[in-house]
Scaffold this motif. Sequence first.
Motif, short mmCIF file in Angstrom:
data_model
loop_
_atom_site.label_atom_id
_atom_site.label_comp_id
_atom_site.label_asym_id
_atom_site.label_seq_id
_atom_site.Cartn_x
_atom_site.Cartn_y
_atom_site.Cartn_z
N GLY A 40 4.61 0.35 10.91
CA GLY A 40 3.50 0.21 9.97
C GLY A 40 2.48 -0.94 10.72
N THR B 265 0.13 1.12 12.87
CA THR B 265 -0.88 1.78 11.90
C THR B 265 -1.62 0.61 11.56
OG1 THR B 265 0.87 3.42 11.34
CG2 THR B 265 -0.97 2.98 9.76
N PRO C 249 -4.11 -0.38 5.48
CA PRO C 249 -3.40 -1.16 6.34
C PRO C 249 -4.31 -1.55 7.51
CG PRO C 249 -3.03 1.29 7.06
CD PRO C 249 -3.77 1.25 5.68
#
Length: 274
Positions: free
Chosen positions: A53, A56, A222
Amino acid sequence: MTRTRSRGWLGALPLLAFFAFVFGIPAVALVAGAFTAQGRPSLANLTQSLQGGYLTAMIGSVKLSAVVALLGAVLGTFLAQAVVASRGTLLREAVLTASGVLANFGGVPLAFFWIATLGNSGVISGLVGLPSGSLYTFWGLVVVYLYFSVPLMVLVMAPALDGLRPQWREAAASSGATSWHYWRFVALPVLAPAMLGGVVLLFGSSFSAYATANAMVGTVVPLVTLKIASALTGDVLIGYENIALALSLDMVVVAGLVMAIYLPLQRRTSRWLH
């Protein structure tokens, strides 16, 4: 005379000391913390910051900043040209004054303004029938960021456009050049350094923005700044307590790469002026 010149740099010592204290100490702490895990030197934090993550989020921030920078540069340049070309002094002063205000309008107030206007229960969204949640997406965030990026580009480009001399257009026209030829071979080479600088400025302001995105999208889109905030509040894996510092170092590296691309291009385009 030589001795006076050799001691001239002493006057800059207070400024150098200030920069060393304000920027140097945090930079050293940032680098040291990014390379420290569980109390000993390690690459674990940096490795973790480029996975899952976190990666990302970094890609999302770069993508968002690049889109905002390019769109803001194009729209801001056209708006600045329209203002400079207009003969109304009142219009010019009004637009430049508004641009100075809007370029510094951000954070939670900006997010509230857009949520109250185009949010799920916004004043305008119900009238035009916008889909629910359309503002809380990547492109919704792009539109919000353009709200302060376009005025910032206007402030950058207006002085550069003022520097275009009318004699250059007249000389080009007398030589048989069309308006396209004038802008392609005369105006754009002159404006290129300012435009490149504006793109870098817009990229940096979007890349480092936090409060507006946090108030609008939270974790829906994100972004690396939101990940840093989560890491600082304790949302990290055991053994990666300094992951926020590693993410911050990643941001510094990305900004350095952008500047490494910008500086050679800026030097190359500025040669036309010499």
